[in-house]
Scaffold this motif. Structure first.
Motif, PDB file in Angstrom:
ATOM      1  N   SER A 158       0.858  -1.193   0.000  1.00 29.33           N
ATOM      2  CA  SER A 158       0.000   0.000   0.000  1.00 29.33           C
ATOM      3  C   SER A 158       0.888   1.235   0.000  1.00 29.33           C
ATOM      4  N   ILE A 197      -4.482   6.994  -2.354  1.00 31.38           N
ATOM      5  CA  ILE A 197      -4.367   5.696  -1.668  1.00 31.38           C
ATOM      6  C   ILE A 197      -4.194   4.643  -2.760  1.00 31.38           C
ATOM      7  N   ASP A 219       4.534   7.351   1.753  1.00 30.18           N
ATOM      8  CA  ASP A 219       4.780   6.264   2.711  1.00 30.18           C
ATOM      9  C   ASP A 219       4.407   4.938   2.057  1.00 30.18           C
ATOM     10  N   VAL A 220       5.308   3.972   2.176  1.00 29.67           N
ATOM     11  CA  VAL A 220       5.077   2.651   1.579  1.00 29.67           C
ATOM     12  C   VAL A 220       4.888   1.637   2.699  1.00 29.67           C
ATOM     13  N   TYR A 221       3.836   0.840   2.587  1.00 25.86           N
ATOM     14  CA  TYR A 221       3.485  -0.111   3.644  1.00 25.86           C
ATOM     15  C   TYR A 221       3.277  -1.524   3.104  1.00 25.86           C
ATOM     16  N   GLU A 222       3.548  -2.473   3.987  1.00 29.27           N
ATOM     17  CA  GLU A 222       3.171  -3.868   3.722  1.00 29.27           C
ATOM     18  C   GLU A 222       1.990  -4.203   4.620  1.00 29.27           C
ATOM     19  N   THR A 223       1.065  -4.974   4.101  1.00 25.48           N
ATOM     20  CA  THR A 223      -0.097  -5.341   4.910  1.00 25.48           C
ATOM     21  C   THR A 223       0.292  -6.393   5.946  1.00 25.48           C
ATOM     22  N   LEU A 224      -0.194  -6.231   7.167  1.00 30.29           N
ATOM     23  CA  LEU A 224       0.114  -7.205   8.218  1.00 30.29           C
ATOM     24  C   LEU A 224      -0.837  -8.396   8.166  1.00 30.29           C
ATOM     25  N   ILE A 281       0.707   5.389   0.487  1.00 28.45           N
ATOM     26  CA  ILE A 281      -0.062   6.573   0.854  1.00 28.45           C
ATOM     27  C   ILE A 281       0.749   7.768   0.350  1.00 28.45           C
ATOM     28  N   LYS A 287      -2.943   0.648  -3.885  1.00 31.23           N
ATOM     29  CA  LYS A 287      -2.665  -0.717  -3.428  1.00 31.23           C
ATOM     30  C   LYS A 287      -2.206  -1.533  -4.639  1.00 31.23           C
TER      31      LYS A 287
END
Lengths: 92, 92
Positions: free
Chosen positions: B3, B53, B87-92, B5, B55
């Motif tokens: 994801s 946003i 901001d770069v995220y990995e899903t938990l 943002i 994904k």
């Protein structure tokens, strides 16, 4: 639709505590009628940084959520162990 | 799943220009195989503040996206008229 990007920079040593606090909050929030999305994500670069990507049907759903027991139980404890940056958006 | 943002604080007087630049970027990005979500949202409090946003299926999909013509055309112009916070995220 209302999207909320809740970014949390967790204090050192509190990551496990943070994950425990969100463990019950997430399924209970997802179960709410007005909830479209409520997922936790971990920042790939910044340490101890997480983000809840939330999507709600409307403001009424957000207000309802903010008054649930799972919210009022968890969130005050979360903001004690993390710096929160909350951004609220409307979809274009 | 990855994801992203992408928060943009647009310079004064450049909002319409920003919206025009994203107008083609959004449908073209959504059409990519690895794209799960790619939507623009407007901050309800902070003026001239928007958030994409995004994904993506995986990092490969992100890398592909970053090399598309619609990305390389629009994004350099966008970062000239807006402050970007990605901001770069990995899903938990």
């Amino acid at each position: 639709m209302i999207s909320i990007i809740a970014k949390f920079k967790v204090n050192e040593g509190e990551e496990q505590n943070f994950l425990t606090l969100t463990k019950d909050l997430i399924p209970a929030s997802k179960a709410e009628d007005g909830c479209i999305e409520y997922d936790l994500h971990k920042n790939v670069k910044e340490p101890r940084t997480f983000c809840m990507i939330e999507k709600w049907k409307d403001q009424e759903a957000v207000d309802f959520h903010n008054n649930t027991s799972h919210f009022t139980n968890a969130v005050p404890k979360i903001v004690e162990i993390a710096q929160a940056e909350i951004d609220v958006y409307e979809t274009l």
